[in-house]
Scaffold this motif. Structure first.
Motif, PDB file in Angstrom:
ATOM      1  N   GLY A 162     -10.690 103.889  35.207  1.00 19.94           N
ATOM      2  CA  GLY A 162     -11.091 103.118  34.029  1.00 19.94           C
ATOM      3  C   GLY A 162      -9.939 102.883  33.082  1.00 19.94           C
ATOM      4  N   LYS A 163     -10.260 102.821  31.781  1.00 26.59           N
ATOM      5  CA  LYS A 163      -9.262 102.514  30.752  1.00 26.59           C
ATOM      6  C   LYS A 163      -8.543 103.758  30.240  1.00 26.59           C
ATOM      7  N   MET A 164      -8.889 104.928  30.753  1.00 26.45           N
ATOM      8  CA  MET A 164      -8.291 106.157  30.243  1.00 26.45           C
ATOM      9  C   MET A 164      -6.797 106.211  30.526  1.00 26.45           C
ATOM     10  N   LEU A 165      -6.036 106.608  29.504  1.00 27.80           N
ATOM     11  CA  LEU A 165      -4.592 106.753  29.637  1.00 27.80           C
ATOM     12  C   LEU A 165      -4.193 108.219  29.698  1.00 27.80           C
ATOM     13  N   MET A 179      -7.537 106.317  25.294  1.00 30.87           N
ATOM     14  CA  MET A 179      -7.937 105.121  26.016  1.00 30.87           C
ATOM     15  C   MET A 179      -7.767 103.877  25.148  1.00 30.87           C
ATOM     16  N   ARG A 180      -7.827 102.719  25.822  1.00 30.03           N
ATOM     17  CA  ARG A 180      -7.876 101.451  25.120  1.00 30.03           C
ATOM     18  C   ARG A 180      -9.310 101.215  24.646  1.00 30.03           C
ATOM     19  N   PRO A 181      -9.497 100.625  23.479  1.00 24.57           N
ATOM     20  CA  PRO A 181     -10.864 100.411  22.992  1.00 24.57           C
ATOM     21  C   PRO A 181     -11.578  99.302  23.746  1.00 24.57           C
ATOM     22  N   PRO A 182     -12.839  99.490  24.086  1.00 25.24           N
ATOM     23  CA  PRO A 182     -13.619  98.397  24.691  1.00 25.24           C
ATOM     24  C   PRO A 182     -13.669  97.191  23.749  1.00 25.24           C
ATOM     25  N   ARG A 183     -13.853  96.008  24.307  1.00 22.06           N
ATOM     26  CA  ARG A 183     -13.825  94.784  23.498  1.00 22.06           C
ATOM     27  C   ARG A 183     -14.870  94.797  22.384  1.00 22.06           C
ATOM     28  N   GLU A 184     -16.025  95.384  22.657  1.00 22.75           N
ATOM     29  CA  GLU A 184     -17.130  95.309  21.703  1.00 22.75           C
ATOM     30  C   GLU A 184     -16.862  96.056  20.389  1.00 22.75           C
ATOM     31  N   ILE A 185     -15.857  96.967  20.362  1.00 21.96           N
ATOM     32  CA  ILE A 185     -15.563  97.666  19.110  1.00 21.96           C
ATOM     33  C   ILE A 185     -14.270  97.170  18.472  1.00 21.96           C
ATOM     34  N   GLN A 186     -13.584  96.251  19.121  1.00 20.99           N
ATOM     35  CA  GLN A 186     -12.334  95.721  18.571  1.00 20.99           C
ATOM     36  C   GLN A 186     -12.628  94.818  17.374  1.00 20.99           C
ATOM     37  N   VAL A 245     -10.916 109.877  21.945  1.00 21.39           N
ATOM     38  CA  VAL A 245     -12.375 110.003  21.963  1.00 21.39           C
ATOM     39  C   VAL A 245     -12.765 111.324  22.609  1.00 21.39           C
ATOM     40  N   SER A 246     -13.785 111.972  22.056  1.00 20.53           N
ATOM     41  CA  SER A 246     -14.251 113.240  22.613  1.00 20.53           C
ATOM     42  C   SER A 246     -15.737 113.173  22.918  1.00 20.53           C
ATOM     43  N   GLY A 247     -16.156 114.059  23.828  1.00 18.64           N
ATOM     44  CA  GLY A 247     -17.572 114.127  24.154  1.00 18.64           C
ATOM     45  C   GLY A 247     -17.808 114.633  25.557  1.00 18.64           C
ATOM     46  N   ASP A 248     -19.048 114.518  26.004  1.00 18.05           N
ATOM     47  CA  ASP A 248     -19.418 114.912  27.351  1.00 18.05           C
ATOM     48  C   ASP A 248     -18.696 114.040  28.373  1.00 18.05           C
ATOM     49  N   THR A 249     -18.230 114.652  29.452  1.00 17.51           N
ATOM     50  CA  THR A 249     -17.442 113.932  30.450  1.00 17.51           C
ATOM     51  C   THR A 249     -18.166 112.706  30.989  1.00 17.51           C
ATOM     52  N   THR A 250     -19.423 112.855  31.333  1.00 16.33           N
ATOM     53  CA  THR A 250     -20.194 111.744  31.895  1.00 16.33           C
ATOM     54  C   THR A 250     -20.334 110.602  30.898  1.00 16.33           C
ATOM     55  N   LEU A 251     -20.606 110.942  29.642  1.00 22.57           N
ATOM     56  CA  LEU A 251     -20.752 109.909  28.613  1.00 22.57           C
ATOM     57  C   LEU A 251     -19.429 109.199  28.347  1.00 22.57           C
ATOM     58  N   LEU A 252     -18.338 109.949  28.389  1.00 27.58           N
ATOM     59  CA  LEU A 252     -17.028 109.329  28.203  1.00 27.58           C
ATOM     60  C   LEU A 252     -16.688 108.362  29.336  1.00 27.58           C
ATOM     61  N   GLU A 253     -17.064 108.737  30.554  1.00 28.60           N
ATOM     62  CA  GLU A 253     -16.821 107.840  31.692  1.00 28.60           C
ATOM     63  C   GLU A 253     -17.556 106.525  31.498  1.00 28.60           C
ATOM     64  N   ARG A 254     -18.782 106.603  31.016  1.00 26.93           N
ATOM     65  CA  ARG A 254     -19.560 105.373  30.787  1.00 26.93           C
ATOM     66  C   ARG A 254     -18.937 104.539  29.679  1.00 26.93           C
ATOM     67  N   ALA A 309     -15.766 104.545  28.728  1.00 25.84           N
ATOM     68  CA  ALA A 309     -14.483 104.014  29.186  1.00 25.84           C
ATOM     69  C   ALA A 309     -14.669 102.875  30.181  1.00 25.84           C
ATOM     70  N   ALA A 310     -15.826 102.794  30.809  1.00 27.49           N
ATOM     71  CA  ALA A 310     -16.089 101.723  31.776  1.00 27.49           C
ATOM     72  C   ALA A 310     -16.531 100.436  31.099  1.00 27.49           C
ATOM     73  N   ARG A 311     -16.767 100.479  29.783  1.00 26.24           N
ATOM     74  CA  ARG A 311     -17.147  99.255  29.068  1.00 26.24           C
ATOM     75  C   ARG A 311     -16.015  98.230  29.128  1.00 26.24           C
ATOM     76  N   PRO A 312     -16.332  96.944  29.278  1.00 29.04           N
ATOM     77  CA  PRO A 312     -15.275  95.919  29.372  1.00 29.04           C
ATOM     78  C   PRO A 312     -14.520  95.768  28.058  1.00 29.04           C
TER      79      PRO A 312
END
Length: 230
Positions: free
Chosen positions: A148-151, A165-172, A216-225, A227-230
């Motif tokens: 994903g977008k994780m650096l 990570m890079r921010p998803p478009r929806e929060i830019q 960004v911090s949080g549960d691993t599964t939630l972070l994966e979701r 980070a997968a946002r476009p």
């Protein structure tokens, strides 16, 4: 009444507490020793392979010795080190013998490399304080980065993770408060790094732009979701 004798740990000076013995100068051990030196720690490498001794001679303080031999550890002054790293991994018997020798002399902190879960369990049972799995940890980390977008990716414990990570478009173009990331995705933006500006701890008023990096911090599964946002 006589004063009680000081324990070996009480006898160690502050310098000794910062001294680290690295046993095994393969890829893991040598990288660790070099990095510790850049952090201004006192490091001594121990290796029995003459070729590795030659390769690192003049680049690291080192001793040629077989650490599976308790007498060799005594002669090189292993008792004087507050921390010892056992970088020997592929030779299971040698790894266990060295770790056992260090336990016997009362090493305060033993870090040992393991190449499998079974290897790690043995090391813990005989007294290693910390067991690391370099290949597994590196593979797991890289898998998250390429997916994903994780650096950068740091998994702490109990599923808690911190990522860059890079921010998803929806929060830019929106502030942290406006984007409602915590409410929508269950993760927390804890910081923002804008190019050419210092790191900033995030507040509800912190604006996020496309070129920013977010922590960004949080549960691993939630972070994966997230980070997968476009």
């Amino acid at each position: 009444m006589a004063e009680p004798s000081p324990t070996p740990r009480e006898k160690r000076s502050a310098a000794d507490e910062r001294s680290i013995l690295v046993i095994g100068l393969g890829r893991f051990g040598s990288a660790l020793a070099v990095t510790l030196e850049t952090l201004d720690r006192t490091v001594l490498g121990v290796e029995k392979d003459p070729d590795l001794i030659q390769a690192w001679s003049g680049r690291l303080p080192l001793v040629e010795a077989d650490a599976t031999n308790p007498e060799a550890l005594e002669q090189l002054g292993a008792r004087d080190f507050g921390t010892v790293v056992v970088g020997v991994g592929t030779e299971l018997e040698a790894s266990v013998l060295i770790t056992g020798n260090l336990v016997d002399i009362g090493t305060p902190q033993i870090w040992a490399k393991a190449v499998s879960a079974e290897h790690g369990r043995i090391l813990r049972r005989i007294g290693a304080h910390h067991v690391v799995y370099p290949e597994y940890d590196a593979g797991q980390r890289v898998a998250h980065l390429v997916s994903g977008k994780m650096l950068d990716y740091i998994e702490m414990e109990d599923g808690f993770t911190i990522v860059k990570m890079r921010p998803p478009r929806e929060i830019q173009g929106f502030t942290v408060g406006q984007s409602q990331v915590r409410k929508k995705y269950g993760v927390t933006i804890i910081g923002v790094k804008t190019p050419g500006h210092p790191f900033e701890y995030a507040t509800d008023e912190t604006r996020i732009d496309a070129e920013d990096l977010v922590i960004v911090s949080g549960d691993t599964t939630l972070l994966e979701r997230f980070a997968a946002r476009p």
